[in-house]
Every structure is written in structure tokens, then in C-alpha cells.
Design a protein around this motif. Structure first.
Motif, PDB file in Angstrom:
ATOM      1  N   TRP A 230      52.663  59.449  34.741  1.00 30.42           N
ATOM      2  CA  TRP A 230      53.035  58.047  35.041  1.00 30.42           C
ATOM      3  C   TRP A 230      53.804  57.438  33.871  1.00 30.42           C
ATOM      4  CZ3 TRP A 230      47.409  57.044  36.966  1.00 30.42           C
ATOM      5  CH2 TRP A 230      47.342  57.284  38.342  1.00 30.42           C
ATOM      6  N   ARG A 231      53.242  57.618  32.684  1.00 34.80           N
ATOM      7  CA  ARG A 231      53.842  57.020  31.487  1.00 34.80           C
ATOM      8  C   ARG A 231      55.282  57.492  31.307  1.00 34.80           C
ATOM      9  NH1 ARG A 231      51.347  58.119  25.519  1.00 34.80           N
ATOM     10  NH2 ARG A 231      53.286  58.280  24.396  1.00 34.80           N
ATOM     11  N   SER A 232      55.507  58.791  31.521  1.00 34.40           N
ATOM     12  CA  SER A 232      56.857  59.330  31.367  1.00 34.40           C
ATOM     13  C   SER A 232      57.816  58.729  32.403  1.00 34.40           C
ATOM     14  CB  SER A 232      56.763  60.847  31.449  1.00 34.40           C
ATOM     15  OG  SER A 232      57.732  61.378  32.213  1.00 34.40           O
ATOM     16  N   SER A 233      57.291  58.371  33.592  1.00 33.46           N
ATOM     17  CA  SER A 233      58.153  57.799  34.649  1.00 33.46           C
ATOM     18  C   SER A 233      58.579  56.367  34.349  1.00 33.46           C
ATOM     19  CB  SER A 233      57.425  57.851  35.999  1.00 33.46           C
ATOM     20  OG  SER A 233      56.395  56.871  36.046  1.00 33.46           O
ATOM     21  N   TYR A 234      57.934  55.708  33.386  1.00 31.87           N
ATOM     22  CA  TYR A 234      58.292  54.316  33.055  1.00 31.87           C
ATOM     23  C   TYR A 234      59.548  54.225  32.174  1.00 31.87           C
ATOM     24  CZ  TYR A 234      53.358  53.692  34.435  1.00 31.87           C
ATOM     25  OH  TYR A 234      52.158  53.727  35.104  1.00 31.87           O
ATOM     26  N   HIS A 235      59.932  55.360  31.557  1.00 31.78           N
ATOM     27  CA  HIS A 235      61.121  55.400  30.665  1.00 31.78           C
ATOM     28  C   HIS A 235      61.088  54.284  29.613  1.00 31.78           C
ATOM     29  CE1 HIS A 235      62.836  58.518  33.124  1.00 31.78           C
ATOM     30  NE2 HIS A 235      62.734  57.765  34.192  1.00 31.78           N
ATOM     31  N   LEU A 236      59.942  54.155  28.953  1.00 30.76           N
ATOM     32  CA  LEU A 236      59.815  53.092  27.944  1.00 30.76           C
ATOM     33  C   LEU A 236      60.668  53.416  26.717  1.00 30.76           C
ATOM     34  CD1 LEU A 236      55.962  52.510  28.194  1.00 30.76           C
ATOM     35  CD2 LEU A 236      57.773  51.119  29.204  1.00 30.76           C
ATOM     36  N   LEU A 237      61.357  52.396  26.216  1.00 30.74           N
ATOM     37  CA  LEU A 237      62.265  52.589  25.078  1.00 30.74           C
ATOM     38  C   LEU A 237      61.513  53.020  23.826  1.00 30.74           C
ATOM     39  CD1 LEU A 237      64.534  49.454  25.581  1.00 30.74           C
ATOM     40  CD2 LEU A 237      64.958  51.776  26.356  1.00 30.74           C
TER      41      LEU A 237
END
Length: 365
Positions: A188-195
Motif C-alpha cells: 500500500w505504502r509503495s502505491s502512494y508514491h510519497l515524495l
């Protein structure tokens, strides 16, 4: 591979981008002169390709490439729309890593947006903008996930993760320092594409005289190196002005110019090495009469997946790989001579491809 180049106005970011890509992005001494994100594609320098091409008398050489995206100068408040900054943050979400250009030189002719030179303050300014932008992304995701979380255990679990990451960011921490070992949460975290989850390479921009000793006596560079070590980031020392001069030279002139400066590699070479290390990338090679080519893959990639970089049919119908190390091939003078010496190996589906492998894939579909 796609790298986003960011930095405050007047740190040498667009000068560096121009010289790396020779794309001539407009550069001027005021914020937001790079209003459209400029994109440049750069060939990865690789001496192995020309040597193999000579051996095979290849008609064409195709190097690996890196795409650089020049993101407009950010300022305090960019995430809130200050100075046009926020419209560019979305462009960074697509990149594999961020190259953060830091000003490590004094020059009264080039104004700094905050009036003084302080690399750690500049890093903090940019990081805060990226954190604010990530919080905004999470808030939108939280609002969307909350609607179904009461009746769905999976959504409830994701909502809990979103709130935990948001709380982590609100403490002024980067997403990359948020830890979880749950595989579903990692996906999930990887799918958020957080900067703030992206790997960072710091480019310490110095004056020419600091280049030879790699910024060893420059106190600003030392601060960036100390900060980078704590963050497990990469850092390299560069002089954007020198890179601009190098960009105008051919290969022979470039080698002489670097030698005169007491340098062995250009800033582009340093940046490519740093990005390959940071992202865990290697190149394998294919060579023949038609073409000699470099293919970039992640370290640890198995032969069928490496074959899939060329074409999905190669992965789907993979039978085996004929592998020889490039230096062994060059030393033998021909593929058949390497084969006679037993240096060409037959590898199956579990073989982990190494940097510098010259591979011929056998497949059937």
C-alpha cells in the motif's frame, strides 16, 4: 530510470540540468524561470559497449539511458501554492529518485532566496515542502478510505496505516523512516508514491577550486556529507559551471579538460554512479552484428526477468541463457574462442544476472 532534479532558486539546478542534458533549459537569476518541467534523456557512459561493438563489428550501439526531469525552483510555502511551486510537485511523484542540488558556495552576484548560504536549512526547507505535499496526498486518501472502512476489514487496516504514516510525517519525519514489516502495508505504502519515501542523491554545488579535493576543505560540503550519512543517502560534489563548460566539448577535449583540472570523471559520471548505487542497478549487455546494447536491471534479477527487459516473449518462453563475462570475451577475441575455453556458461531460470554479463537468450513461444 527517471531522476527528478530539485533545489531552491539560484542554487545551480537548471545550470546543472542544462549541462547534463545539453537541453538548454532557460536559466536566469530569479525564481521559477523553469516554469514547464524540462525533460532530458541522457546516455549512460559505458566503455564496454564500444569495445564489444568493435569485436562484433556492430552496426549500432544503444546505451542505457537516464531521464532527467528539471523541477521548477521550490520556495517556502510551495506546497500551499506559494510562488507557483505546488504545480511542480506532482512531476516528482513519477521519478525513481530525487537529485537535490544544494548550494555550497558564496557569490554576492547570485542572490540566495534566504539571503545567506546554509545547506542544512535549504535541505530542511525542501523536505518540509515535500512532507506537506505528502500529508495532502494522505489526507485525500484517508477521506476516500474512511467511507468504506467501517464495513471492510482490509480498508480499515489501510486506514490505520494511512493515519500512522500521516502522524509520522506531522512529526517532521520523512516517510522513508517509517517502518513496517507487514507485506500488505509495504505494498500500500509503495502505491502512494510519497515524495519523502524516494531515495535522494545530494549534489553539493561548489566553486571550481573546491572540485579537485572533492570539497574536503569546504565546510558546507562537510555538513551535507554528515547529513547524508545519517539519512543513508548518496552525495557527490559538483561544479555546475564547470559541467556547463564540459557539455560543450567532444570526448577527447573533455578528457583533456578534466585532466587539466586534476579530475578523473565528470559530474554526470559521478551522478550516474551514485544513482546506480542508490537504486541497486546494474547493466547486462547483448552484442551482435546488428546491435550492441546495455540493459539496466535491478541487482538480484533472475535470467528470465532480465530477458523480459528485451521483450515479454523472451521471459515467457525462456529456455536458457548463454552467459560470458564481457572482459573474458574481450580477452579471448571472439565468442567461439571464449566457448572453446569453457568461459561461456549455460544458465537456467534461477541464474542471477551480474553486471557486465554478455548474454544470448534462448527462448521458444
Amino acid at each position: 530510470m527517471k531522476l527528478g532534479i530539485i533545489g531552491l532558486p539560484n542554487v545551480g539546478k537548471s545550470t546543472l540540468f542544462n549541462s547534463l542534458t545539453k537541453a538548454g533549459a532557460e536559466s536566469a537569476n530569479y525564481p521559477f524561470c523553469t516554469i514547464d518541467p524540462n525533460v532530458g534523456v541522457v546516455a549512460v557512459p559505458d566503455t564496454r559497449l564500444s569495445l564489444l561493438a568493435q569485436l562484433y563489428d556492430s552496426e549500432k550501439i544503444t546505451p542505457a539511458v537516464i531521464e532527467f526531469v528539471d523541477i521548477a525552483g521550490l520556495v517556502k510555502g510551495a506546497s500551499k501554492g506559494e510562488g507557483l511551486g505546488n504545480q511542480f510537485l506532482s512531476n516528482i511523484r513519477e521519478v525513481d529518485a530525487i537529485v537535490h542540488v544544494i548550494r555550497c558556495f558564496e557569490d554576492s552576484n547570485i542572490i540566495h532566496v534566504d539571503g545567506t548560504i546554509d545547506p542544512l536549512r535549504d535541505i530542511e526547507t525542501i523536505n518540509l515542502e515535500l512532507i506537506f505535499s505528502d500529508i495532502e496526498i494522505l489526507e485525500r486518501r484517508i477521506a476516500k478510505t474512511s467511507k468504506g472502512a467501517k464495513n471492510d476489514k482490509t480498508l480499515a487496516k489501510e486506514l490505520d496505516l494511512l493515519n500512522r504514516i500521516k502522524a509520522h510525517l506531522e512529526e517532521g519525519k520523512l516517510a522513508k523512516s517509517f517502518l513496517t514489516e507487514d507485506e500488505e502495508e509495504i505494498a500500500w505504502r509503495s502505491s502512494y508514491h510519497l515524495l519523502t519515501d524516494k531515495p535522494v542523491i545530494f549534489a553539493a554545488n561548489v566553486k571550481e577550486e573546491d572540485l579537485k579535493e572533492d570539497g574536503a576543505s569546504n565546510p558546507y560540503v562537510q555538513k551535507v556529507k554528515e547529513f547524508s550519512a545519517k539519512e543513508k543517502s548518496e552525495v557527490f560534489v559538483i561544479c555546475a559551471q564547470i559541467e556547463q563548460e564540459i557539455a560543450e566539448l567532444d570526448e577527447e577535449e573533455k578528457a583533456m579538460f578534466l585532466e587539466d583540472l586534476g579530475l578523473t570523471e565528470s559530474g554526470l559520471d559521478k551522478l550516474i554512479s551514485a544513482s546506480y548505487r542508490l537504486l541497486g542497478l546494474i547493466s547486462y549487455l547483448t552484442s551482435g552484428k546488428q546491435e550492441t546494447r546495455a540493459w539496466t536491471i535491478k541487482e538480484g534479477t533472475k535470467a528470465p526477468q532480465a530477458a523480459g527487459k528485451i521483450h515479454s516473449d523472451f521471459e515467457r518462453g525462456f529456455i536458457r541463457a548463454e552467459v560470458v563475462y564481457y572482459q573474458d570475451l574481450l580477452d579471448c577475441g571472439s565468442y567461439s574462442a571464449a566457448k572453446e575455453k569453457g568461459l561461456v556458461r549455460l544458465e537456467g531460470k534461477e541464474y542471477i544476472v551480474k553486471d557486465g554479463d554478455v548474454i544470448l537468450f534462448r527462448f521458444n513461444v
